[in-house]
Motif scaffolding. Structure first.
Motif, PDB file in Angstrom:
ATOM      1  N   ALA A 163      46.379  17.520 -55.136  1.00  0.00           N
ATOM      2  CA  ALA A 163      47.641  18.104 -54.681  1.00  0.00           C
ATOM      3  C   ALA A 163      47.981  19.345 -55.514  1.00  0.00           C
ATOM      4  O   ALA A 163      48.437  20.363 -54.983  1.00  0.00           O
ATOM      5  N   LEU A 164      47.745  19.272 -56.815  1.00  0.00           N
ATOM      6  CA  LEU A 164      48.006  20.411 -57.688  1.00  0.00           C
ATOM      7  C   LEU A 164      47.078  21.582 -57.348  1.00  0.00           C
ATOM      8  O   LEU A 164      47.514  22.736 -57.295  1.00  0.00           O
ATOM      9  N   LEU A 217      53.350  13.410 -55.059  1.00  0.00           N
ATOM     10  CA  LEU A 217      52.265  13.291 -56.036  1.00  0.00           C
ATOM     11  C   LEU A 217      52.506  14.211 -57.230  1.00  0.00           C
ATOM     12  O   LEU A 217      52.295  13.820 -58.385  1.00  0.00           O
ATOM     13  N   LEU A 218      52.963  15.424 -56.979  1.00  0.00           N
ATOM     14  CA  LEU A 218      53.228  16.355 -58.072  1.00  0.00           C
ATOM     15  C   LEU A 218      54.408  15.901 -58.931  1.00  0.00           C
ATOM     16  O   LEU A 218      54.386  16.049 -60.153  1.00  0.00           O
ATOM     17  N   ARG A 274      43.137  11.330 -59.123  1.00  0.00           N
ATOM     18  CA  ARG A 274      42.405  12.297 -58.294  1.00  0.00           C
ATOM     19  C   ARG A 274      43.312  12.887 -57.218  1.00  0.00           C
ATOM     20  O   ARG A 274      43.229  14.064 -56.904  1.00  0.00           O
ATOM     21  N   GLU A 275      44.175  12.070 -56.638  1.00  0.00           N
ATOM     22  CA  GLU A 275      45.078  12.543 -55.596  1.00  0.00           C
ATOM     23  C   GLU A 275      46.077  13.556 -56.150  1.00  0.00           C
ATOM     24  O   GLU A 275      46.390  14.564 -55.522  1.00  0.00           O
ATOM     25  N   GLN A 276      46.606  13.273 -57.349  1.00  0.00           N
ATOM     26  CA  GLN A 276      47.554  14.190 -57.975  1.00  0.00           C
ATOM     27  C   GLN A 276      46.878  15.523 -58.312  1.00  0.00           C
ATOM     28  O   GLN A 276      47.435  16.598 -58.096  1.00  0.00           O
ATOM     29  N   SER A 303      53.061  19.677 -48.438  1.00  0.00           N
ATOM     30  CA  SER A 303      53.521  18.561 -47.628  1.00  0.00           C
ATOM     31  C   SER A 303      54.371  17.627 -48.483  1.00  0.00           C
ATOM     32  O   SER A 303      54.443  17.776 -49.694  1.00  0.00           O
ATOM     33  N   ARG A 304      54.998  16.700 -47.829  1.00  0.00           N
ATOM     34  CA  ARG A 304      55.874  15.765 -48.528  1.00  0.00           C
ATOM     35  C   ARG A 304      55.083  14.867 -49.483  1.00  0.00           C
ATOM     36  O   ARG A 304      55.529  14.594 -50.595  1.00  0.00           O
ATOM     37  N   LYS A 305      53.910  14.454 -49.033  1.00  0.00           N
ATOM     38  CA  LYS A 305      53.088  13.590 -49.889  1.00  0.00           C
ATOM     39  C   LYS A 305      52.642  14.344 -51.144  1.00  0.00           C
ATOM     40  O   LYS A 305      52.666  13.794 -52.253  1.00  0.00           O
ATOM     41  N   ASP A 306      52.255  15.619 -50.990  1.00  0.00           N
ATOM     42  CA  ASP A 306      51.875  16.421 -52.147  1.00  0.00           C
ATOM     43  C   ASP A 306      53.044  16.585 -53.117  1.00  0.00           C
ATOM     44  O   ASP A 306      52.863  16.518 -54.332  1.00  0.00           O
ATOM     45  N   ALA A 307      54.238  16.798 -52.573  1.00  0.00           N
ATOM     46  CA  ALA A 307      55.414  16.943 -53.434  1.00  0.00           C
ATOM     47  C   ALA A 307      55.658  15.676 -54.239  1.00  0.00           C
ATOM     48  O   ALA A 307      55.968  15.734 -55.434  1.00  0.00           O
TER      49      ALA A 307
END
Length: 90
Positions: free
Chosen positions: A29-30, A7-8, A24-26, A1-5
């Motif tokens: 996402a990884l 965060l990464l 933790r969020e990053q 998703s865009r949010k994961d991109a």
């Protein structure tokens, strides 16, 4: 998703904690990204490479063991050598 991109991207190039670790969020996402590619990679590898190329031959109904006489001969020689050594040391 865009949010994961996002965060990464931040984990790789920018925002990290004071200790240099990912949030933790990053990390989550990884894990989501790696989990998808990991399972897809091994699923394809097992279905295509191992099953179709390595374990079966075209036209063969049953599997065969390559070099079976050699393997049986080596096993018999090892057992015989063990018996001889035990007999000599007894």
């Amino acid at each position: 998703s865009r949010k994961d991109a996002e965060l990464l991207y931040d984990a790789k190039y920018g925002k990290r904690g004071e200790d240099g670790k990912m949030s933790r969020e990053q990390y989550a996402a990884l894990r989501r990204k790696i989990g998808g590619t990991y399972s897809d990679y091994f699923k394809d590898w097992v279905e295509e490479e191992v099953v179709t190329d390595t374990y079966t031959k075209q036209g063969a109904e049953g599997g065969t063991v390559p070099f079976l006489p050699l393997l049986v001969g080596i096993t018999a020689a090892v057992i015989l050598a063990t018996v001889v050594v035990v007999a000599q040391t007894s």
